[in-house]
Design a protein around this motif. Structure first.
Motif, PDB file in Angstrom:
ATOM      1  N   SER A   9       3.485   8.434  -6.072  1.00 30.12           N
ATOM      2  CA  SER A   9       4.672   7.565  -6.016  1.00 30.12           C
ATOM      3  C   SER A   9       5.068   7.125  -7.423  1.00 30.12           C
ATOM      4  O   SER A   9       4.243   7.022  -8.322  1.00 30.12           O
ATOM      5  CB  SER A   9       4.404   6.337  -5.150  1.00 30.12           C
ATOM      6  OG  SER A   9       3.422   5.522  -5.757  1.00 30.12           O
ATOM      7  N   GLU A  10       6.350   6.846  -7.574  1.00 30.01           N
ATOM      8  CA  GLU A  10       6.896   6.389  -8.863  1.00 30.01           C
ATOM      9  C   GLU A  10       6.196   5.103  -9.309  1.00 30.01           C
ATOM     10  O   GLU A  10       5.852   4.945 -10.484  1.00 30.01           O
ATOM     11  CB  GLU A  10       8.397   6.144  -8.688  1.00 30.01           C
ATOM     12  CG  GLU A  10       9.132   5.776  -9.955  1.00 30.01           C
ATOM     13  CD  GLU A  10      10.621   5.574  -9.682  1.00 30.01           C
ATOM     14  OE1 GLU A  10      11.080   4.431  -9.810  1.00 30.01           O
ATOM     15  OE2 GLU A  10      11.307   6.563  -9.337  1.00 30.01           O
ATOM     16  N   CYS A  11       5.967   4.202  -8.354  1.00 28.69           N
ATOM     17  CA  CYS A  11       5.329   2.920  -8.663  1.00 28.69           C
ATOM     18  C   CYS A  11       3.912   3.120  -9.199  1.00 28.69           C
ATOM     19  O   CYS A  11       3.531   2.521 -10.206  1.00 28.69           O
ATOM     20  CB  CYS A  11       5.320   2.045  -7.406  1.00 28.69           C
ATOM     21  SG  CYS A  11       4.618   0.406  -7.657  1.00 28.69           S
ATOM     22  N   LEU A  12       3.117   3.975  -8.542  1.00 34.19           N
ATOM     23  CA  LEU A  12       1.734   4.203  -8.982  1.00 34.19           C
ATOM     24  C   LEU A  12       1.696   4.858 -10.361  1.00 34.19           C
ATOM     25  O   LEU A  12       0.856   4.512 -11.197  1.00 34.19           O
ATOM     26  CB  LEU A  12       0.979   5.069  -7.959  1.00 34.19           C
ATOM     27  CG  LEU A  12      -0.497   5.319  -8.284  1.00 34.19           C
ATOM     28  CD1 LEU A  12      -1.270   4.020  -8.463  1.00 34.19           C
ATOM     29  CD2 LEU A  12      -1.156   6.176  -7.216  1.00 34.19           C
ATOM     30  N   ARG A  18       0.837  -1.210   0.000  1.00 35.06           N
ATOM     31  CA  ARG A  18       0.000   0.000   0.000  1.00 35.06           C
ATOM     32  C   ARG A  18       0.871   1.260   0.000  1.00 35.06           C
ATOM     33  O   ARG A  18       0.551   2.251  -0.639  1.00 35.06           O
ATOM     34  CB  ARG A  18      -0.938  -0.003   1.207  1.00 35.06           C
ATOM     35  CG  ARG A  18      -2.078  -0.991   1.054  1.00 35.06           C
ATOM     36  CD  ARG A  18      -2.986  -1.058   2.259  1.00 35.06           C
ATOM     37  NE  ARG A  18      -3.991  -2.099   2.086  1.00 35.06           N
ATOM     38  CZ  ARG A  18      -5.125  -1.961   1.416  1.00 35.06           C
ATOM     39  NH1 ARG A  18      -5.420  -0.798   0.855  1.00 35.06           N
ATOM     40  NH2 ARG A  18      -5.975  -2.956   1.308  1.00 35.06           N
ATOM     41  N   LYS A  19       1.965   1.183   0.734  1.00 32.31           N
ATOM     42  CA  LYS A  19       2.848   2.346   0.848  1.00 32.31           C
ATOM     43  C   LYS A  19       3.511   2.686  -0.494  1.00 32.31           C
ATOM     44  O   LYS A  19       3.639   3.851  -0.859  1.00 32.31           O
ATOM     45  CB  LYS A  19       3.922   2.042   1.907  1.00 32.31           C
ATOM     46  CG  LYS A  19       4.859   3.203   2.184  1.00 32.31           C
ATOM     47  CD  LYS A  19       5.851   2.850   3.290  1.00 32.31           C
ATOM     48  CE  LYS A  19       7.132   3.607   3.089  1.00 32.31           C
ATOM     49  NZ  LYS A  19       8.341   2.795   3.121  1.00 32.31           N
ATOM     50  N   VAL A  20       3.919   1.649  -1.248  1.00 32.83           N
ATOM     51  CA  VAL A  20       4.653   1.919  -2.497  1.00 32.83           C
ATOM     52  C   VAL A  20       3.752   2.465  -3.601  1.00 32.83           C
ATOM     53  O   VAL A  20       4.254   2.953  -4.616  1.00 32.83           O
ATOM     54  CB  VAL A  20       5.439   0.678  -3.005  1.00 32.83           C
ATOM     55  CG1 VAL A  20       6.446   0.214  -1.963  1.00 32.83           C
ATOM     56  CG2 VAL A  20       4.528  -0.458  -3.449  1.00 32.83           C
ATOM     57  N   LEU A  27      -7.012   4.970 -11.452  1.00 31.98           N
ATOM     58  CA  LEU A  27      -6.811   6.038 -10.465  1.00 31.98           C
ATOM     59  C   LEU A  27      -8.155   6.632 -10.059  1.00 31.98           C
ATOM     60  O   LEU A  27      -9.050   6.793 -10.891  1.00 31.98           O
ATOM     61  CB  LEU A  27      -5.929   7.148 -11.047  1.00 31.98           C
ATOM     62  CG  LEU A  27      -4.481   6.790 -11.386  1.00 31.98           C
ATOM     63  CD1 LEU A  27      -3.785   7.988 -12.027  1.00 31.98           C
ATOM     64  CD2 LEU A  27      -3.716   6.326 -10.153  1.00 31.98           C
ATOM     65  N   ASN A  28      -8.292   6.943  -8.782  1.00 27.23           N
ATOM     66  CA  ASN A  28      -9.458   7.676  -8.289  1.00 27.23           C
ATOM     67  C   ASN A  28      -9.280   9.156  -8.618  1.00 27.23           C
ATOM     68  O   ASN A  28      -8.175   9.585  -8.972  1.00 27.23           O
ATOM     69  CB  ASN A  28      -9.576   7.485  -6.763  1.00 27.23           C
ATOM     70  CG  ASN A  28      -9.969   6.061  -6.389  1.00 27.23           C
ATOM     71  OD1 ASN A  28     -10.909   5.510  -6.940  1.00 27.23           O
ATOM     72  ND2 ASN A  28      -9.238   5.480  -5.453  1.00 27.23           N
ATOM     73  N   PRO A  29     -10.361   9.957  -8.482  1.00 33.54           N
ATOM     74  CA  PRO A  29     -10.228  11.402  -8.762  1.00 33.54           C
ATOM     75  C   PRO A  29      -9.125  12.085  -7.939  1.00 33.54           C
ATOM     76  O   PRO A  29      -8.512  13.047  -8.399  1.00 33.54           O
ATOM     77  CB  PRO A  29     -11.609  11.959  -8.396  1.00 33.54           C
ATOM     78  CG  PRO A  29     -12.543  10.798  -8.594  1.00 33.54           C
ATOM     79  CD  PRO A  29     -11.752   9.584  -8.211  1.00 33.54           C
ATOM     80  N   ASP A  30      -8.842  11.563  -6.728  1.00 32.05           N
ATOM     81  CA  ASP A  30      -7.786  12.175  -5.895  1.00 32.05           C
ATOM     82  C   ASP A  30      -6.389  11.625  -6.229  1.00 32.05           C
ATOM     83  O   ASP A  30      -5.432  11.858  -5.490  1.00 32.05           O
ATOM     84  CB  ASP A  30      -8.089  11.989  -4.409  1.00 32.05           C
ATOM     85  CG  ASP A  30      -8.065  10.519  -3.978  1.00 32.05           C
ATOM     86  OD1 ASP A  30      -7.861   9.631  -4.850  1.00 32.05           O
ATOM     87  OD2 ASP A  30      -8.240  10.249  -2.773  1.00 32.05           O
ATOM     88  N   GLN A  31      -6.322  10.850  -7.333  1.00 31.92           N
ATOM     89  CA  GLN A  31      -5.064  10.260  -7.814  1.00 31.92           C
ATOM     90  C   GLN A  31      -4.540   9.113  -6.956  1.00 31.92           C
ATOM     91  O   GLN A  31      -3.384   8.695  -7.095  1.00 31.92           O
ATOM     92  CB  GLN A  31      -3.952  11.336  -7.983  1.00 31.92           C
ATOM     93  CG  GLN A  31      -4.297  12.426  -8.994  1.00 31.92           C
ATOM     94  CD  GLN A  31      -4.652  11.855 -10.368  1.00 31.92           C
ATOM     95  OE1 GLN A  31      -3.823  11.252 -11.030  1.00 31.92           O
ATOM     96  NE2 GLN A  31      -5.904  12.028 -10.786  1.00 31.92           N
ATOM     97  N   LEU A  45      -4.849   5.015  -5.818  1.00 31.44           N
ATOM     98  CA  LEU A  45      -5.102   3.804  -6.600  1.00 31.44           C
ATOM     99  C   LEU A  45      -6.532   3.318  -6.396  1.00 31.44           C
ATOM    100  O   LEU A  45      -6.990   3.171  -5.268  1.00 31.44           O
ATOM    101  CB  LEU A  45      -4.117   2.702  -6.178  1.00 31.44           C
ATOM    102  CG  LEU A  45      -4.263   1.351  -6.874  1.00 31.44           C
ATOM    103  CD1 LEU A  45      -4.020   1.465  -8.377  1.00 31.44           C
ATOM    104  CD2 LEU A  45      -3.312   0.326  -6.265  1.00 31.44           C
ATOM    105  N   ASN A  46      -7.235   3.074  -7.498  1.00 27.82           N
ATOM    106  CA  ASN A  46      -8.565   2.470  -7.448  1.00 27.82           C
ATOM    107  C   ASN A  46      -8.367   0.949  -7.491  1.00 27.82           C
ATOM    108  O   ASN A  46      -8.210   0.354  -8.553  1.00 27.82           O
ATOM    109  CB  ASN A  46      -9.413   2.948  -8.631  1.00 27.82           C
ATOM    110  CG  ASN A  46     -10.836   2.425  -8.564  1.00 27.82           C
ATOM    111  OD1 ASN A  46     -11.085   1.322  -8.085  1.00 27.82           O
ATOM    112  ND2 ASN A  46     -11.776   3.211  -9.059  1.00 27.82           N
ATOM    113  N   ARG A  47      -8.340   0.328  -6.308  1.00 28.69           N
ATOM    114  CA  ARG A  47      -7.996  -1.090  -6.199  1.00 28.69           C
ATOM    115  C   ARG A  47      -9.024  -1.996  -6.879  1.00 28.69           C
ATOM    116  O   ARG A  47      -8.658  -3.011  -7.473  1.00 28.69           O
ATOM    117  CB  ARG A  47      -7.854  -1.486  -4.721  1.00 28.69           C
ATOM    118  CG  ARG A  47      -6.660  -0.838  -4.094  1.00 28.69           C
ATOM    119  CD  ARG A  47      -6.524  -1.084  -2.609  1.00 28.69           C
ATOM    120  NE  ARG A  47      -5.452  -0.249  -2.122  1.00 28.69           N
ATOM    121  CZ  ARG A  47      -4.169  -0.508  -2.291  1.00 28.69           C
ATOM    122  NH1 ARG A  47      -3.798  -1.597  -2.926  1.00 28.69           N
ATOM    123  NH2 ARG A  47      -3.243   0.309  -1.846  1.00 28.69           N
TER     124      ARG A  47
END
Length: 198
Positions: free
Chosen positions: A46-49, A39-41, A61-65, A67-69
């Motif tokens: 983040s570079e990963c996201l 979750r942290k990465v 992605l959600n509107p707040d950027q 992750l939309n899991r």
């Protein structure tokens, strides 16, 4: 002083691994939760996201950027190639952070650190471990746990189960097996086994 031992804790989804992890934490074992690391990465920005969004598109992605899991889950759990693609992006970040946490645990003087990782083998984190605990449970119990825990349908839960290895794969890799089929599992044998490693 003896070198710290890293013990992997894994098993198929819904087997009740978190229950075992919490029981070990209550007994004073240092736990590294790979799910928390994962979750942290992928925190916003983040570079990963950014890499994940670049490969799978803005709909993950959600509107707040963040992750939309659920959106990402719909893509990867129904397509093994896409799941492998996601793992190829995220696992190197997770492994890097876990290695840092193992080092911190050793510096604190712990004899044993438990690496709680659902994708222990898929990520290559098993290579960081001295031994592996595998948690198993019957399919029906696992299905009920996943549906209740994640608020998804039985069909989606089966997709997740099908995306993983079968029980035989896990038990063949295990140094210790915890059968979590009973509602009140007794972990005394596990605790004795861990004590013998210290």
């Amino acid at each position: 002083m003896a070198r710290q031992k890293v013990i992997g804790l894994t098993g198929p989804t819904g087997a009740g691994k978190t229950t075992v992890s919490k029981a070990l934490e209550q007994k004073g074992y240092y736990i590294i939760d790979a799910d928390q690391v994962a979750r942290k990465v992928v925190l916003p920005g983040s570079e990963c996201l950014l890499k994940i969004a670049g490969v799978f598109g803005g709909e993950v992605l959600n509107p707040d950027q963040s992750l939309n899991r659920q959106a990402l889950g719909r893509i990867v759990f129904s397509n093994k190639d896409k799941l492998k693609q996601l793992e190829g992006i995220i696992f190197p970040y997770i492994i890097h952070d876990i290695q840092q946490m193992i080092k911190q645990s050793e510096e604190q003087g712990n004899h044993i650190v438990i690496l709680d990782a659902p994708t222990l083998f898929e990520s290559g984190c098993d290579k960081l471990c001295d031994q592996v605990i595998v948690v198993i449970a019957p399919l029906n119990a696992r299905l009920l746990r996943i549906v209740s825990r994640d608020g998804i349908s039985f069909e989606q839960a089966m997709q997740r189960i099908s995306a993983q290895h079968d029980d035989a794969f896990y038990t063949e890799q295990a140094d210790f097996i915890v059968d979590n089929s009973k509602p009140q599992a007794d972990y005394s044998n596990l605790l004795s086994w861990l004590s013998s490693l210290e």
